[in-house]
Motif scaffolding. Structure first.
Motif, PDB file in Angstrom:
ATOM      1  N   THR A  25      36.679  33.829  48.761  1.00  0.00           N
ATOM      2  CA  THR A  25      37.462  34.732  48.443  1.00  0.00           C
ATOM      3  C   THR A  25      38.386  34.398  47.170  1.00  0.00           C
ATOM      4  O   THR A  25      39.027  35.010  46.574  1.00  0.00           O
ATOM      5  CB  THR A  25      38.533  34.920  49.737  1.00  0.00           C
ATOM      6  OG1 THR A  25      38.886  33.475  49.912  1.00  0.00           O
ATOM      7  CG2 THR A  25      37.960  35.573  51.067  1.00  0.00           C
ATOM      8  N   GLN A  26      37.959  33.095  46.793  1.00  0.00           N
ATOM      9  CA  GLN A  26      38.569  32.823  45.534  1.00  0.00           C
ATOM     10  C   GLN A  26      37.917  33.021  44.345  1.00  0.00           C
ATOM     11  O   GLN A  26      38.280  32.869  43.190  1.00  0.00           O
ATOM     12  CB  GLN A  26      38.787  30.977  45.551  1.00  0.00           C
ATOM     13  CG  GLN A  26      39.643  30.563  46.682  1.00  0.00           C
ATOM     14  CD  GLN A  26      39.687  28.955  46.775  1.00  0.00           C
ATOM     15  OE1 GLN A  26      38.619  28.190  46.991  1.00  0.00           O
ATOM     16  NE2 GLN A  26      40.961  28.605  46.471  1.00  0.00           N
ATOM     17  N   LEU A  27      36.792  33.508  44.471  1.00  0.00           N
ATOM     18  CA  LEU A  27      35.898  34.088  43.489  1.00  0.00           C
ATOM     19  C   LEU A  27      36.647  35.356  42.660  1.00  0.00           C
ATOM     20  O   LEU A  27      37.064  36.154  43.551  1.00  0.00           O
ATOM     21  CB  LEU A  27      34.403  34.368  43.720  1.00  0.00           C
ATOM     22  CG  LEU A  27      33.573  33.259  44.361  1.00  0.00           C
ATOM     23  CD1 LEU A  27      32.269  33.659  44.867  1.00  0.00           C
ATOM     24  CD2 LEU A  27      33.550  32.112  43.051  1.00  0.00           C
ATOM     25  N   ASN A  28      36.457  35.544  41.467  1.00  0.00           N
ATOM     26  CA  ASN A  28      36.984  36.574  40.891  1.00  0.00           C
ATOM     27  C   ASN A  28      36.455  37.773  41.260  1.00  0.00           C
ATOM     28  O   ASN A  28      35.278  37.735  41.872  1.00  0.00           O
ATOM     29  CB  ASN A  28      37.274  36.542  39.572  1.00  0.00           C
ATOM     30  CG  ASN A  28      35.958  36.369  38.836  1.00  0.00           C
ATOM     31  OD1 ASN A  28      34.885  36.943  38.978  1.00  0.00           O
ATOM     32  ND2 ASN A  28      35.857  35.497  37.703  1.00  0.00           N
ATOM     33  N   ARG A  29      36.738  38.975  41.091  1.00  0.00           N
ATOM     34  CA  ARG A  29      36.265  40.374  41.361  1.00  0.00           C
ATOM     35  C   ARG A  29      34.744  40.520  40.863  1.00  0.00           C
ATOM     36  O   ARG A  29      33.881  40.935  41.606  1.00  0.00           O
ATOM     37  CB  ARG A  29      36.919  41.348  41.044  1.00  0.00           C
ATOM     38  CG  ARG A  29      36.501  42.911  41.650  1.00  0.00           C
ATOM     39  CD  ARG A  29      37.674  44.031  41.497  1.00  0.00           C
ATOM     40  NE  ARG A  29      37.175  45.226  42.127  1.00  0.00           N
ATOM     41  CZ  ARG A  29      37.590  45.442  43.367  1.00  0.00           C
ATOM     42  NH1 ARG A  29      38.186  44.636  44.201  1.00  0.00           N
ATOM     43  NH2 ARG A  29      37.293  46.528  43.736  1.00  0.00           N
ATOM     44  N   GLU A  30      34.878  40.100  39.629  1.00  0.00           N
ATOM     45  CA  GLU A  30      33.276  40.383  39.009  1.00  0.00           C
ATOM     46  C   GLU A  30      32.231  39.364  39.545  1.00  0.00           C
ATOM     47  O   GLU A  30      31.164  40.158  39.671  1.00  0.00           O
ATOM     48  CB  GLU A  30      33.625  39.720  37.555  1.00  0.00           C
ATOM     49  CG  GLU A  30      32.208  40.228  36.763  1.00  0.00           C
ATOM     50  CD  GLU A  30      32.369  39.574  35.301  1.00  0.00           C
ATOM     51  OE1 GLU A  30      31.481  39.927  34.380  1.00  0.00           O
ATOM     52  OE2 GLU A  30      33.425  39.358  34.790  1.00  0.00           O
ATOM     53  N   CYS A  31      32.531  38.364  39.914  1.00  0.00           N
ATOM     54  CA  CYS A  31      31.637  37.372  40.621  1.00  0.00           C
ATOM     55  C   CYS A  31      31.285  38.161  42.087  1.00  0.00           C
ATOM     56  O   CYS A  31      30.125  37.732  42.504  1.00  0.00           O
ATOM     57  CB  CYS A  31      32.264  36.078  40.783  1.00  0.00           C
ATOM     58  SG  CYS A  31      32.324  35.293  39.075  1.00  0.00           S
ATOM     59  N   LEU A  32      32.135  38.618  42.807  1.00  0.00           N
ATOM     60  CA  LEU A  32      32.092  38.936  43.918  1.00  0.00           C
ATOM     61  C   LEU A  32      31.224  40.243  43.994  1.00  0.00           C
ATOM     62  O   LEU A  32      30.192  40.525  44.970  1.00  0.00           O
ATOM     63  CB  LEU A  32      33.464  39.213  44.873  1.00  0.00           C
ATOM     64  CG  LEU A  32      34.330  38.113  45.299  1.00  0.00           C
ATOM     65  CD1 LEU A  32      35.532  38.613  45.681  1.00  0.00           C
ATOM     66  CD2 LEU A  32      33.452  37.270  46.380  1.00  0.00           C
ATOM     67  N   LEU A  33      31.374  41.224  43.098  1.00  0.00           N
ATOM     68  CA  LEU A  33      30.474  42.089  42.961  1.00  0.00           C
ATOM     69  C   LEU A  33      29.006  41.800  42.764  1.00  0.00           C
ATOM     70  O   LEU A  33      27.980  42.422  43.173  1.00  0.00           O
ATOM     71  CB  LEU A  33      31.109  43.158  41.795  1.00  0.00           C
ATOM     72  CG  LEU A  33      32.454  44.027  42.079  1.00  0.00           C
ATOM     73  CD1 LEU A  33      32.884  44.492  40.855  1.00  0.00           C
ATOM     74  CD2 LEU A  33      32.065  44.973  43.207  1.00  0.00           C
ATOM     75  N   HIS A  34      28.992  40.752  41.751  1.00  0.00           N
ATOM     76  CA  HIS A  34      27.452  40.655  41.509  1.00  0.00           C
ATOM     77  C   HIS A  34      26.974  39.814  42.812  1.00  0.00           C
ATOM     78  O   HIS A  34      25.832  39.943  43.142  1.00  0.00           O
ATOM     79  CB  HIS A  34      27.621  39.219  40.464  1.00  0.00           C
ATOM     80  CG  HIS A  34      26.204  38.642  39.960  1.00  0.00           C
ATOM     81  ND1 HIS A  34      25.514  39.561  39.333  1.00  0.00           N
ATOM     82  CD2 HIS A  34      25.396  37.522  40.207  1.00  0.00           C
ATOM     83  CE1 HIS A  34      24.484  38.848  39.134  1.00  0.00           C
ATOM     84  NE2 HIS A  34      24.400  37.658  39.397  1.00  0.00           N
ATOM     85  N   LEU A  35      27.692  39.213  43.512  1.00  0.00           N
ATOM     86  CA  LEU A  35      27.252  38.557  44.891  1.00  0.00           C
ATOM     87  C   LEU A  35      26.911  39.697  45.702  1.00  0.00           C
ATOM     88  O   LEU A  35      25.550  39.706  46.211  1.00  0.00           O
ATOM     89  CB  LEU A  35      28.050  37.677  45.351  1.00  0.00           C
ATOM     90  CG  LEU A  35      27.848  37.086  47.031  1.00  0.00           C
ATOM     91  CD1 LEU A  35      26.595  36.186  46.960  1.00  0.00           C
ATOM     92  CD2 LEU A  35      29.195  36.306  47.361  1.00  0.00           C
TER      93      LEU A  35
END
Length: 243
Positions: A4-14
């Motif tokens: 949850t500490q990842l930014n939104r762009e990284c989470l969307l990529h994940l």
């Protein structure tokens, strides 16, 4: 580092690497990940392998959807393909459990996915011409349409393609037994820019009425076998797509 500490762009990529069920499972862990799951840009492509999947809540329909595929390859499709008046009570009961699912889903697509560019439907034995024409009317950017083994599709859809499919560039109609060579010729002659193909569709035995005799069916089949030669000659003269 916690996810949850990842930014939104990284989470969307994940999330983009996960299938629909995995995305849903991850989204149920916290509100932050649920918000990522509900990001419309995460859902440009949807693939379904049975009508039952359309009722799940593991995906999102929206303006970002570009590619939609509903392909059902199952022995139950054979039951769906039987003409209604010939079905037994047991067969009708099987069909009643799913016959309206794809049509209802396509109605939702018409309302929420105006930017759809590609639609593939295979083994959807209960969809009608109106269902697909509705998509053509609502999704003006649709460029590719592929139908396979959709037995209720008729020449009415082909006329709808001419009228409403202004953006279509590729149309593939395979194993749709109630499509005729005459209907295909209408598309080929009036919309020559469309790359049109129809494997076996116009050469199959179409649905018959309960009162049709075996002789009537043989006559209709012989007419179908004669028609392709005439139409193919016409198509060669126009230089249109393959039929």
């Amino acid at each position: 580092m916690h996810i949850t500490q990842l930014n939104r762009e990284c989470l969307l990529h994940l999330f983009s690497f996960l299938d629909k069920d995995s995305r849903l499972s991850l989204s149920l862990t916290c509100l932050h990940l649920r918000d990522v799951f509900l990001e419309p840009g995460l859902w440009p492509l949807l693939r379904f392998h049975s009508p039952g999947e359309l009722n799940k809540c593991n995906f999102l329909l929206g303006a970002s959807l570009r590619y939609l595929s509903i392909c059902w390859y199952s022995s139950r499709v054979k039951v769906c393909n039987i003409e209604d008046w010939m079905k037994t009570t047991f067969q009708k009961d099987i069909c009643s459990r799913h016959e309206g699912l794809v049509s209802a889903f396509l109605a939702r697509v018409c309302k929420t996915c105006p930017n759809l560019t590609s639609l593939t439907l295979a083994g959807c034995g209960h969809i009608t011409d109106d269902d697909v024409v509705g998509v053509l009317r609502s999704c003006a950017a649709l460029r590719r349409l592929r139908l396979e083994n959709c037995v209720r599709i008729t020449d009415t859809l082909l006329h709808g393609i001419v009228t409403y499919g202004s953006a279509l560039r590729t149309v593939q109609i395979d194993f749709c037994r109630n499509v005729t060579q005459a209907g295909l010729q209408v598309v080929a002659s009036q919309r020559p820019a469309i790359q049109l193909s129809a494997d076996r569709s116009a050469g199959m035995i179409p649905d018959c009425l309960p009162q049709d005799s075996p002789r009537d069916r043989r006559l209709r089949l012989s007419q179908l076998r004669e028609a392709p030669r005439t139409v193919r000659g016409t198509l060669r003269g126009t230089g249109s797509g393959t039929v």
